[in-house]
Scaffold this active site. Structure first.
Site, PDB file in Angstrom:
ATOM      1  N   GLU A  83     -12.864 128.005  51.608  1.00 53.66           N
ATOM      2  CA  GLU A  83     -13.691 126.894  52.133  1.00 53.66           C
ATOM      3  C   GLU A  83     -14.809 126.509  51.158  1.00 53.66           C
ATOM      4  O   GLU A  83     -15.922 126.193  51.565  1.00 53.66           O
ATOM      5  CB  GLU A  83     -14.226 127.242  53.529  1.00 53.66           C
ATOM      6  CG  GLU A  83     -13.102 127.340  54.536  1.00 53.66           C
ATOM      7  CD  GLU A  83     -13.558 127.451  55.976  1.00 53.66           C
ATOM      8  OE1 GLU A  83     -14.667 127.006  56.289  1.00 53.66           O
ATOM      9  OE2 GLU A  83     -12.773 127.977  56.778  1.00 53.66           O
TER      10      GLU A  83
HETATM   11  C1  LIG Z   1      -7.033 134.157  52.819  1.00 50.97           C
HETATM   12  C2  LIG Z   1      -7.030 132.742  52.335  1.00 50.97           C
HETATM   13  C3  LIG Z   1      -6.960 131.713  53.261  1.00 50.97           C
HETATM   14  C4  LIG Z   1      -6.926 130.392  52.824  1.00 50.97           C
HETATM   15  N1  LIG Z   1      -6.770 129.371  53.734  1.00 50.97           N
HETATM   16  C5  LIG Z   1      -6.575 128.107  53.286  1.00 50.97           C
HETATM   17  C6  LIG Z   1      -6.226 127.043  54.184  1.00 50.97           C
HETATM   18  O1  LIG Z   1      -6.132 127.223  55.394  1.00 50.97           O
HETATM   19  N2  LIG Z   1      -5.977 125.819  53.666  1.00 50.97           N
HETATM   20  C7  LIG Z   1      -6.075 125.561  52.338  1.00 50.97           C
HETATM   21  O2  LIG Z   1      -5.832 124.426  51.925  1.00 50.97           O
HETATM   22  N3  LIG Z   1      -6.428 126.535  51.458  1.00 50.97           N
HETATM   23  C8  LIG Z   1      -6.665 127.790  51.907  1.00 50.97           C
HETATM   24  N4  LIG Z   1      -6.984 128.796  51.024  1.00 50.97           N
HETATM   25  C9  LIG Z   1      -7.216 128.466  49.633  1.00 50.97           C
HETATM   26  C10 LIG Z   1      -8.669 128.637  49.249  1.00 50.97           C
HETATM   27  O3  LIG Z   1      -9.444 127.611  49.796  1.00 50.97           O
HETATM   28  C11 LIG Z   1      -8.701 128.695  47.710  1.00 50.97           C
HETATM   29  O4  LIG Z   1      -8.370 130.021  47.374  1.00 50.97           O
HETATM   30  C12 LIG Z   1     -10.025 128.316  47.124  1.00 50.97           C
HETATM   31  O5  LIG Z   1     -10.210 126.956  47.263  1.00 50.97           O
HETATM   32  C13 LIG Z   1     -10.106 128.668  45.648  1.00 50.97           C
HETATM   33  O6  LIG Z   1      -8.975 128.225  44.983  1.00 50.97           O
HETATM   34  P1  LIG Z   1      -8.185 129.200  43.988  1.00 50.97           P
HETATM   35  O7  LIG Z   1      -8.016 130.489  44.676  1.00 50.97           O
HETATM   36  O8  LIG Z   1      -6.983 128.523  43.493  1.00 50.97           O
HETATM   37  O9  LIG Z   1      -9.212 129.415  42.830  1.00 50.97           O
HETATM   38  P2  LIG Z   1      -9.404 128.519  41.523  1.00 50.97           P
HETATM   39  O10 LIG Z   1      -9.749 127.125  41.876  1.00 50.97           O
HETATM   40  O11 LIG Z   1      -8.278 128.747  40.595  1.00 50.97           O
HETATM   41  O12 LIG Z   1     -10.700 129.215  40.949  1.00 50.97           O
HETATM   42  C14 LIG Z   1     -10.707 130.541  40.397  1.00 50.97           C
HETATM   43  C15 LIG Z   1     -12.143 130.895  40.098  1.00 50.97           C
HETATM   44  O13 LIG Z   1     -12.698 129.940  39.195  1.00 50.97           O
HETATM   45  C16 LIG Z   1     -13.828 129.315  39.768  1.00 50.97           C
HETATM   46  N5  LIG Z   1     -13.839 127.909  39.382  1.00 50.97           N
HETATM   47  C17 LIG Z   1     -12.880 126.976  39.582  1.00 50.97           C
HETATM   48  N6  LIG Z   1     -13.249 125.790  39.082  1.00 50.97           N
HETATM   49  C18 LIG Z   1     -14.471 125.970  38.541  1.00 50.97           C
HETATM   50  C19 LIG Z   1     -15.388 125.115  37.866  1.00 50.97           C
HETATM   51  N7  LIG Z   1     -15.145 123.831  37.669  1.00 50.97           N
HETATM   52  N8  LIG Z   1     -16.550 125.639  37.459  1.00 50.97           N
HETATM   53  C20 LIG Z   1     -16.850 126.941  37.669  1.00 50.97           C
HETATM   54  N9  LIG Z   1     -16.032 127.796  38.299  1.00 50.97           N
HETATM   55  C21 LIG Z   1     -14.852 127.320  38.735  1.00 50.97           C
HETATM   56  C22 LIG Z   1     -13.681 129.514  41.269  1.00 50.97           C
HETATM   57  O14 LIG Z   1     -14.914 129.486  41.936  1.00 50.97           O
HETATM   58  C23 LIG Z   1     -13.042 130.875  41.332  1.00 50.97           C
HETATM   59  O15 LIG Z   1     -14.018 131.864  41.221  1.00 50.97           O
HETATM   60  C24 LIG Z   1      -7.012 130.121  51.445  1.00 50.97           C
HETATM   61  C25 LIG Z   1      -7.082 131.169  50.520  1.00 50.97           C
HETATM   62  C26 LIG Z   1      -7.076 132.469  50.957  1.00 50.97           C
HETATM   63  C27 LIG Z   1      -7.104 133.566  49.942  1.00 50.97           C
END
Ligand SMILES: Cc1cc2nc3c(=O)[nH]c(=O)nc-3n(C[C@H](O)[C@H](O)[C@H](O)COP(=O)(O)OP(=O)(O)OC[C@H]3O[C@@H](n4cnc5c(N)ncnc54)[C@H](O)[C@@H]3O)c2cc1C
Length: 645
Positions: free
Chosen positions: A449
């Site tokens: 979120e």
């Molecule tokens: C248990 C769980 C439940 C979830 N439920 C849902 C759901 O119901 N619906 C849904 O759509 N999604 C859901 N998600 C997805 C969740 O919202 C994403 O995991 C989250 O948005 C982060 O995306 P990512 O894991 O791909 O990380 P990434 O975007 O790949 O980021 C990896 C790291 O890099 C950092 N980062 C990324 N971009 C930048 C930037 N520009 N500058 C600095 N730092 C950056 C991030 O903060 C993070 O620390 C869920 C995930 C989990 C694990």
């Protein structure tokens, strides 16, 4: 006051995608530009600066939040009645450790919750929901969060980000009539944005929907990752790319939000994901193959999907810090008991200063988290359309980070027993204290979120907005020189009046006094520090120019300072209000001691952030990180069993 004295705030309810962009994207890479333009277009604007936003501009304006907004007697009674019944179900019919161990929520529990109306807490009674307020919804999340994070996630993903919330905000009458009674009764819903390549950056979205030749349907194809509730849902909100819009000769990507029936041909749950915590999360990978979605299932309008998603999350993400408050309270309860009970080295461990320090921080920060969350929730209750973007983002970021610190400290206080599972403790005759589960379940809160990093960028973007509105055009190389010069003159006139004011303690004299001297002292501190923050941010803009946007660690410090100021204010206002209440359960001197302690701790953090603006390792750290990425320090990784490369 003329227009130059009041910095413009957003675009006065003008949709951002129709407004002139304020950030020069001409020198960005294609990927960066696409990501930025997409999120900028979906940004909401506001026509009044909120308290939280004002903190970055040296404004201390408590209008509307002082006195601390309390629930009406009617709303509170409604909430109390619901919470009593919810608590009875949790206590008598659910076993969170068993849910954790089996990875399943018993159907009987879901049925009980549905009968209670827990799937339609905020849905109006007209559509079969309970019609409770945002504050009561947050109180329910606190109760759930103190007991079982799996149930919190089930209920929250369903109605904070699933179908009900965007429907309440943007649904047509027909959509509301069709879907709200279903979801209020307990048909589970979900929200699907994330994909393999789309985490924080929606511009990379691949899932797409193209209209059928008669335009009555869209054909949806793609795959969504980590969709919470997805494996149980009957209906979900899906974000998909729809054909681009051509504007000024350039193709602009469009994202559209659809309500999708999970029993539609072509929808498949291809995997149930399992995690470190939240073991009973019904989270899955969902594949769409040529799924026909009726045009009338579009939320808001074609191309407005990201706006739907971001706006839904603005209020939706308040549930998460509320759940964190519940968990933090539980940690405090566990730690207090254990710190009194456990005797080591001749004294209860709570009497040893190292443990006492943790308890104090835990209590003060929990009180602050709750105050911030209730303050933000009350703003939604007063005005459904209130701009709570910053308040909610600050609550989410700060609350989830504090919750992690709290559960971590609680584990330290419980020592070895903190690390042992509740079931194992029980099996050998000790109380089944579930700290190990609470810690595992808590970790995800700083990631989903809106991760903490993205929240800081989001808050920083809003913090810079007034300045971008004033001076953005001056630096925009896409504009003709005459326009840039005109903008420069306007900006100079504005700053010539605004900047000197940031040195004058006018607000401390006129706006922050009144009431108990203790609280006035804290308010004056916030007003004074807000001016200092606004100056520091302004100096950084002058020093770094447009490159400031890239200084994420530096920007993070300003964001953290403002968030601490928001926390002090919320805590101070709530304590002040509690002292006036007839139903106060805490002694005046105790409450003031807690408030003073929180403020002192927060001030120390603020001081560190200010120090860090000029004394830091940001530059050399970035350089080393680059070297790490280039494999220059491979030797540091030597002597290990390597993972697959
Ligand atoms: C248990 C769980 C439940 C979830 N439920 C849902 C759901 O119901 N619906 C849904 O759509 N999604 C859901 N998600 C997805 C969740 O919202 C994403 O995991 C989250 O948005 C982060 O995306 P990512 O894991 O791909 O990380 P990434 O975007 O790949 O980021 C990896 C790291 O890099 C950092 N980062 C990324 N971009 C930048 C930037 N520009 N500058 C600095 N730092 C950056 C991030 O903060 C993070 O620390 C869920 C995930 C989990 C694990």
């Amino acid at each position: 006051m003329n227009e130059l004295e009041t910095p413009p705030v957003g675009n006065q309810s003008k949709p951002m995608d129709e407004a002139a962009p304020v950030i020069d994207t001409s020198k960005m890479s294609e990927g960066q530009r696409a990501a930025l333009e997409l999120t900028e277009a979906a940004r909401e604007s506001s026509n009044a600066r909120t308290f939280a936003a004002g903190l970055f501009m040296g404004e201390f304006n408590l209008d509307g939040i002082r006195p601390f907004p309390e629930q009406s007697t009617e709303a509170r009674d409604q909430g109390d009645a619901f919470l009593q019944r919810l608590e009875a179900i949790l206590r008598e019919k659910t076993n969170p450790d068993e849910i954790d161990a089996t990875g399943e929520i018993p159907q009987a529990v879901m049925d009980e919750l549905a009968r209670l109306g827990a799937f339609g807490i905020k849905i109006s009674t007209e559509y079969g929901g309970l019609g409770l307020s945002q504050t009561n919804y947050c109180r329910a999340a606190m109760l759930l969060g103190s007991w079982c994070a799996n149930l919190t996630a089930l209920i929250s993903a369903h109605q904070s980000i699933g179908v009900p919330q965007p429907l309440i905000l943007f649904g047509t009458d027909a959509q509301k009539k069709k879907f709200l009674p279903r979801v209020a009764r307990g048909e589970i819903s979900a929200f699907a944005l994330t994909e393999h390549g789309v985490g924080s950056d929606p511009a990379a979205m691949i899932t797409n929907a193209v209209p059928t030749p008669d335009g009555k349907h869209f054909i949806l194809n793609g795959e969504k990752l980590w969709c919470t509730n997805g494996t149980k849902a009957g209906v979900i909100a899906v974000m998909a790319k729809t054909p681009p819009k051509v504007s000024k000769g350039r193709k602009k990507d469009q994202i559209t939000a659809f309500i999708v029936e999970m029993d539609s041909p072509g929808v498949e749950v291809i995997h149930r994901c399992r995690f470190m915590g939240l073991k009973a999360l019904y989270n899955g990978v969902i594949r769409f193959t040529n799924v026909l979605v009726p045009r009338e299932n579009i939320l808001l309008a074609e191309g407005k999907g990201l706006r739907v998603a971001l706006t839904t999350l603005n209020t939706g993400r308040l549930t998460l810090p509320a759940g964190c408050v519940g968990m933090a309270k539980r940690c405090l309860e566990i730690s207090r008991k254990w710190a009194n009970e456990r005797v080591q080295w001749g004294a209860a461990i709570g009497k040893h200063e190292a443990i006492a320090d943790k308890l104090a921080r835990m209590a003060a920060n929990t009180f602050a988290m709750e105050s911030m969350t209730l303050l933000a929730a009350s703003r939604v209750d007063r005005d459904k359309h209130a701009d709570i973007r910053l308040d909610a983002a600050m609550c989410k970021m700060w609350g989830s980070e504090m919750a992690w610190e709290i559960v971590n400290e609680a584990m330290q206080i419980r020592g070895g027993r903190g690390y042992e599972t509740a079931l194992s403790l029980k099996a050998r005759g000790e109380e089944a204290v579930p700290l190990e589960r609470l810690l595992r379940d808590c970790r995800i809160n700083t990631i989903f979120e809106g991760s903490s990093e993205i929240m800081r960028l989001f808050i920083a973007r809003e913090a810079l907005d007034p300045h971008l509105q004033i001076s953005g055009a001056t630096l925009d190389s896409r504009l003709p020189i005459s326009k840039r010069l005109g903008a420069a003159v306007k900006a100079a006139l504005f700053y010539a009046r605004w900047y000197p004011k940031q040195w004058l303690p006018l607000q401390e004299w006129f706006k922050s006094g009144g009431g108990d001297a203790t609280f006035a002292r804290h308010r004056r501190y916030v007003a004074r520090t807000s001016r200092r923050l606004s100056r520091a941010l302004f100096h950084a803009m002058l020093w770094h120019g447009p490159k400031l946007e890239k200084q994420q660690v530096l920007l993070g410090r300003y964001v953290d300072i403002a968030t601490e100021l928001f926390a002090i204010t919320a805590t101070c206002l709530r304590a002040e209000q509690m002292l006036k209440s007839d139903e106060r359960t805490t002694e005046k001197s105790d409450l003031i001691a807690l408030m003073n302690c929180f403020s002192r701790m927060s001030r120390l953090r603020i001081r560190r952030h200010f120090d860090g603006i000029h004394h830091n390792a940001d530059k050399c750290g970035y350089q080393v990180a680059k070297q790490v990425l280039d494999g220059k320090f491979a030797s540091i990784e030597s002597g290990i069993v390597r993972g697959p490369s």
